[in-house]
Design an enzyme around this catalytic site. Structure first.
Site, short mmCIF file in Angstrom:
data_model
loop_
_atom_site.label_atom_id
_atom_site.label_comp_id
_atom_site.label_asym_id
_atom_site.label_seq_id
_atom_site.Cartn_x
_atom_site.Cartn_y
_atom_site.Cartn_z
N CYS A 23 0.83 -1.21 0.00
CA CYS A 23 0.00 0.00 0.00
C CYS A 23 0.86 1.26 0.00
O CYS A 23 1.47 1.56 -1.01
CB CYS A 23 -0.98 -0.05 1.18
SG CYS A 23 -2.36 1.06 0.97
N HIS B 291 -3.20 -5.53 1.64
CA HIS B 291 -2.52 -5.74 2.93
C HIS B 291 -2.45 -7.21 3.31
O HIS B 291 -3.30 -7.69 4.06
CB HIS B 291 -3.25 -4.96 4.03
CG HIS B 291 -3.17 -3.49 3.84
ND1 HIS B 291 -2.06 -2.76 4.21
CD2 HIS B 291 -4.04 -2.61 3.31
CE1 HIS B 291 -2.24 -1.50 3.92
NE2 HIS B 291 -3.43 -1.37 3.35
N GLU C 25 -0.64 -8.52 5.39
CA GLU C 25 -0.40 -8.64 6.85
C GLU C 25 -1.71 -8.65 7.62
O GLU C 25 -1.74 -8.99 8.80
CB GLU C 25 0.51 -7.50 7.33
CG GLU C 25 -0.13 -6.13 7.51
CD GLU C 25 -0.35 -5.35 6.20
OE1 GLU C 25 -0.16 -5.93 5.11
OE2 GLU C 25 -0.73 -4.17 6.28
#
Lengths: 203, 338
Positions: free
Chosen positions: A89, A180, A182
Site C-alpha cells: 500500500c 494488505h 499482513e
C-alpha cells in the site's frame, strides 16, 4: 516465544520493518510467525543491520515527512536499489517510479505508475478473493483506501490482479502489493518474500 | 471482470477487519483537529496521519458553551476535497443520525465523542450497523470494552479535552493498562467475576486476558498539547495520539490566524486583490505550522529524549491551557458517556 533459527545452518536473514508509522507491528508479527528474525527500523543507521526490508501501509505523506530528516531518504533509496524490499500500500507508493493523484516524491525503484486513493475512501475498502499466479488458488486481498497500479514496466511481473489491474508485482528483488497481506490469514505473499530474501542471500 | 466476490459486510468478521485495518494504518502518528481547509493543509503538510474536521475545537466549545453538534457538512466536504489523508468527524454520543450523515459524506472514521453535547443519556450508537469505522473514548477498561461490544474499531483515552492539561489522559491510559495487566494473571474461573465487575461482556474480557491488550487499537486523546505530552502518551502505551486544541489555538477561546486572504475578503475590502492567497498573519501561521511539525516529530521518536528536545525547541509558543483540576466536575467532558 523466541524461536531459534536452529533449522538453518547459517544465521537466518534479519528482516527490517520500516516503523516510521503505520501497520509495521502487523507485518513484524506475521514475519515472526513465519520464523523470520525482525527489526523495527526507525533510524537510517539501522539500515546497515538488516538484509531485507518491508515498507508497510500507513500514510505515504507522513513517511516522506519523516524520511526528510538526516539523509534517511537517500540511504533508503540506496538500500532498496540493492536489497530485497517488499512494499504494501503506502510502501508500494514509496517504491513506485511514478506517483499520481497527487504527484509526490518516491524512491523510484520499481517500474510502475501508481495512483493514490484510487479505489475511494474507507467506505469503499474491501476484502476480495482475487486471481493470482501464486500456487493455491485465489488470494484473499484486503484493500484499505487502496492505490491502483496503472502502469507496469516491461521488467515487472504481475502476480495478482483486481479487475485486470496488477495488485501484486515483482521486479527482481522488489515486491509490491496494493493490498494488505499482513491483515489476511493467507500467508503466501509473506512466504514469497521470504523466499526472495533467501534466494538473494544465496546468490 | 467478474473475477471477484466481495465478502465485505457479509460477515461481521471481515467488516471489523477492514475497520480495525484502517486504525492499523494510523498507528504511530498524530491525528489533528482542524477547523478549516487551511488548517487541514497545514496538518497534512506537517505529516499528520489523519485530520478530525470540526467547527470548534474543544477549547472553544468550553469557552463559548452552548450545544456542540456535528460539524457542518459543507466544511467536512471542503476538508475532504483538499486532503489525501483520512478525514474523521465527530458525532454526538447516541446521535445515530449524525453518524448516518457523516457516513454518507464519506468520512473515513466517525468519533462518537464526549466533546460534543450527548444526544442520548442511555444508549451509545449501535456501531455495527455502519460501514464507516468508529472511534470512542474511554476512561477505563470496562468502558473501552462496552464500546468495542457496540462495534467501536478504535479506542482512545478521553482525557479532559480542550484543556492542554494531559493529566487525565495519563490517568485513563494508566487505568486501562493496569486493568489489562490485572486480567492476564486471572484464572479462567475468575474471569466471569472480572467481567461482572468491569461491566463488560465476558467474551471480550477473556480475549483481553489472553492477549494482554485491547482487541482494537488503543489511541490517546484529551489535553495533549506539547511534543513531550505526545511522547509521554506513546511511552505509556498509546499507539497514536489525537491533538485537538494544542496546535491551532492561541489561548482558550481564540485560534491562531493561519488563514489566507480570499477573493471574498478582497471583494469586501478587507485586503487588496494582490493579497489573495497570501497569509493573513504569517507569524501566527508559522506558530501553528511549527507546533504541528514538532508534535509529529516527537510522536515518531517518542523514546528519544534528544529528538523530543529538538522538537520542543522548534515549537513557537503553546496553547495557554487550563488546569484540569480547576474544572468543576459538572463541567468535565470525560464524564459524558458510560
Amino acid at each position: 516465544m523466541g524461536a531459534g533459527p536452529d533449522k538453518l545452518e547459517t544465521p537466518s536473514p534479519l528482516i527490517g520493518v520500516l516503523a516510521l508509522q503505520g501497520a509495521f507491528e502487523a507485518h513484524a508479527t506475521r514475519l515472526r510467525e513465519l520464523d523470520a528474525r525482525t527489526l523495527l527500523v526507525r533510524t537510517p543507521s539501522q539500515l546497515s543491520d538488516i538484509d531485507a526490508l518491508v515498507i508497510p501501509g500507513g500514510e505515504s505523506t507522513t513517511f516522506l515527512k519523516h524520511l526528510d530528516r538526516g539523509g534517511f531518504f537517500d540511504l533508503l533509496k540506496t538500500f532498496v536499489e540493492q536489497k530485497p524490499t517488499f512494499g504494501t500500500c503506502a510502501g508500494a507508493i514509496l517504491l513506485a517510479a511514478n506517483v499520481v493523484h497527487p504527484h509526490q516524491q518516491s524512491l523510484a525503484a520499481l517500474d510502475i505508475t501508481i495512483e493514490r486513493n484510487f479505489y475511494g475512501r474507507q467506505n469503499d475498502s474491501r476484502i476480495l478473493q482475487t486471481p493470482t499466479t501464486l500456487p493455491g488458488g485465489p488470494l484473499e486481498t484486503v484493500y484499505i483506501r487502496a492505490p491502483r497500479i496503472t502502469l507496469t514496466g516491461p521488467g515487472v511481473e504481475t502476480l495478482a490482479t483486481r479487475d485486470g489491474d496488477a495488485t501484486l508485482v515483482r521486479q527482481g528483488h522488489l515486491l509490491a502489493a496494493t493490498f494488505h497481506p499482513e491483515l489476511s490469514p493467507d500467508t503466501r505473499v509473506h512466504k514469497l518474500f521470504l523466499q526472495m530474501v533467501r534466494d538473494a542471500s544465496t546468490t | 471482470m467478474a473475477d471477484i466476490t466481495s465478502t465485505n459486510g457479509s460477515s461481521n468478521g471481515s467488516s471489523l477487519r477492514l475497520k480495525t485495518g484502517l486504525a492499523e494504518m494510523l498507528k504511530g502518528g498524530v491525528i489533528m483537529d482542524v477547523m478549516s481547509v487551511e488548517q487541514a493543509r497545514i496538518a497534512e503538510e506537517a505529516g499528520a496521519v489523519a485530520v478530525m474536521a470540526l467547527e470548534r475545537v474543544p477549547a472553544m466549545i468550553r469557552a463559548t458553551g452552548g450545544v456542540a453538534r456535528m460539524c457542518n457538512p459543507k466544511l467536512i466536504k471542503d476538508i475532504i476535497a483538499v486532503s489525501s489523508i483520512p478525514v474523521m468527524a465527530k458525532a454526538r454520543i447516541g446521535h445515530f443520525v449524525e453518524a448516518q450523515v457523516l457516513e454518507s459524506l464519506g468520512v473515513d472514521f466517525i468519533d462518537e465523542s464526549e466533546v460534543l453535547t450527548p444526544a442520548d443519556e442511555k444508549y451509545h450508537i449501535d456501531k455495527h450497523r455502519f460501514t464507516t469505522p468508529f472511534v470512542c473514548g474511554a476512561k477505563n477498561l470496562g468502558e473501552a470494552l462496552r464500546r468495542v461490544a457496540e462495534g467501536a474499531a478504535m479506542i482512545r483515552t478521553k482525557g479532559e479535552p480542550g484543556t492542554g492539561d494531559v493529566v487525565h489522559a495519563v490517568q485513563h491510559m494508566r487505568t486501562i493498562t493496569s486493568e489489562i495487566k490485572a486480567l492476564t494473571v486471572l484464572g479462567e474461573e475468575e474471569l466471569y467475576t472480572a467481567a461482572k465487575n468491569l461491566q463488560a461482556p465476558y467474551e471480550l474480557v477473556r480475549m483481553v486476558a489472553k492477549a494482554g491488550k485491547l482487541p482494537v487499537p488503543n489511541f490517546s486523546a484529551g489535553g495533549i498539547a506539547t511534543p513531550a505530552d505526545a511522547a509521554l502518551m506513546m511511552q505509556l502505551g498509546a499507539e497514536t495520539v489525537f491533538v485537538g486544541s494544542g496546535i491551532f489555538m492561541k489561548d482558550g477561546a481564540q485560534p491562531l490566524d493561519v488563514e489566507v486572504w480570499t477573493k471574498m475578503d478582497a471583494n469586501i475590502g478587507l485586503c487588496t486583490t494582490g493579497d489573495i492567497g497570501q497569509h493573513r498573519n504569517p507569524e501566527e501561521r508559522a506558530e501553528g505550522v511549527s507546533r504541528a511539525k514538532a508534535i509529529v516529530l516527537a510522536t515518531l521518536h517518542y523514546s528519544d529524549p534528544k529528538i523530543i528536545a529538538e522538537a520542543s525547541e522548534g515549537m513557537l509558543g503553546s496553547m495557554k491551557g487550563l488546569a484540569a483540576a480547576a474544572i468543576e466536575e459538572s463541567q468535565r467532558m470525560q464524564t459524558r458517556g458510560w
